[in-house]
Design an enzyme around this catalytic site. Structure first.
Site, short mmCIF file in Angstrom:
data_model
loop_
_atom_site.label_atom_id
_atom_site.label_comp_id
_atom_site.label_asym_id
_atom_site.label_seq_id
_atom_site.Cartn_x
_atom_site.Cartn_y
_atom_site.Cartn_z
N THR A 1 -4.77 -7.85 -19.38
CA THR A 1 -3.39 -7.61 -19.77
C THR A 1 -2.82 -6.56 -18.82
OG1 THR A 1 -3.87 -8.06 -22.07
CG2 THR A 1 -2.04 -6.57 -21.67
N GLY B 1 -7.17 -7.95 -28.77
CA GLY B 1 -5.95 -7.92 -29.56
C GLY B 1 -6.15 -7.87 -31.06
N ASP C 1 -2.07 -8.61 -29.78
CA ASP C 1 -1.40 -7.33 -30.05
C ASP C 1 -0.19 -7.08 -29.17
OD1 ASP C 1 -3.53 -7.18 -27.96
OD2 ASP C 1 -2.62 -5.22 -27.62
N GLY D 1 -6.89 -4.87 -24.21
CA GLY D 1 -8.19 -5.06 -24.85
C GLY D 1 -8.15 -6.15 -25.91
N1 GLY Z 1 -4.68 -7.52 -25.58
C1 GLY Z 1 -4.25 -8.80 -25.27
C2 GLY Z 1 -4.57 -9.80 -26.28
O1 GLY Z 1 -5.57 -9.67 -27.00
O2 GLY Z 1 -3.86 -10.77 -26.40
#
Ligand code: GLY
Length: 298
Positions: A169, A223, A200, A221
């Site tokens: 991300t 989500g 997230d 990380g």
């Molecule tokens: N942190 C990105 C996701 O889990 O979608």
């Protein structure tokens, strides 16, 4: 006049040795683009949007082109941008044919009364305001097709992705010369995710939070774990309780691990311009520019 500062990340995960250089190059490139906006008097919002857009266009990262594929072999993208002076926020989720979801998220913030548009509705809005649709296949890289095939054959599973962690991300936090803060985050989510899975990133307080009174945060990380902790807001709450950016970043990442055994990372800028970086993955690519000096780490 406030001294401008910008921090970017390119994701917290087990970045293999052969991908270290492209990650460092990618975050340095993005931070310089955001910095140019700030030193020319541009807003923190413009700076974080420009930095994140640069990383969406860089296939090194799990955002925009080159993102992980979902269980049906498509890219589905999530993004969010937030303004620390007004708490205005715009986000999109599960969009398939938008090259730069961060640009669309900003339009949601500025042109609608809503915070989050998803899937077909987000696409309709994009079309209405003249954002170009791309063929979803244009966002797919051969590298990701190979990963997807391994996933389908059961050679790769969610544990492999998250332990030690998920792929990159991207995000940015900044303060401009007027003392306004902004934050932005963008992602392709996780490999092999269910169609319609939203992580997230586009959720206020999870992937991103910013308030001029406290500071700005972008998360990366796993989500599903980050959402349960409401990680970005947790960092802001810790700053509100008196922590500086680094203390807040470290405490929040400790909480993700101690409470949920979750893997994550954050970049933080507090209201005094202090920078915080913390992650519990083997690596997280990040870069910042403060007092005109660039620093990068992984
Ligand atoms: N942190 C990105 C996701 O889990 O979608």
């Amino acid at each position: 006049m406030q001294k401008p500062v910008i921090v970017v990340h390119g994701g917290a995960w087990n970045i293999p040795d052969d991908l270290v250089d492209p990650h460092i190059e990618g975050v340095r490139n993005a931070v310089k683009i955001g910095w140019d906006v700030l030193v020319n008097g541009g807003s923190a919002l413009d700076a974080v949007e420009a930095a994140v857009k640069t990383m969406e266009d860089d296939p090194t990262f799990d955002a925009g082109k080159g993102s992980f594929l979902n269980e049906e072999g498509f890219v589905e993208l999530d993004a969010i941008i937030m303004d620390g002076s007004t708490l205005d926020v715009g986000a999109v989720a599960a969009v398939r044919n938008i090259k730069n979801p961060i640009v669309l998220a900003r339009k949601v913030m500025e042109l609608t009364e809503h915070v989050l548009l998803v899937g077909e509705g987000a696409n309709k809005f994009a079309k209405k305001i003249g954002i170009k649709m791309v063929d979803p296949r244009e966002l797919v890289l051969e590298r990701e097709v190979e990963r997807w095939k391994a996933f389908k054959k059961g050679k790769l599973n969610v544990k492999d992705i998250f332990e030690p962690a998920s792929k990159g991300t991207v995000g940015a936090v900044a303060v401009d010369i007027n003392g306004n803060f902004a934050a932005a985050t963008s992602t392709g989510g996780v490999a092999g995710k269910m169609v319609g899975r939203v992580g997230d990133t586009p959720l206020v307080g999870c992937g991103t939070y910013v308030d001029n009174n406290y500071g700005a945060v972008s998360s990366t990380g796993h989500g599903e774990k980050i959402m349960k902790i409401v990680l970005a807001k947790e960092v802001i709450n810790l700053i509100a309780q008196g922590c500086n950016a680094q203390e807040a970043a470290e405490k929040a990442i400790e909480l993700v691990w101690n409470r949920l055994r979750g893997r994550a990372g954050v970049i933080v800028l507090d209201k005094n311009g202090n920078i915080g970086v913390s992650y519990n993955t083997p690596r997280m690519a990040y870069a910042y520019i403060k007092d005109g000096k660039i620093f990068s780490g992984i």
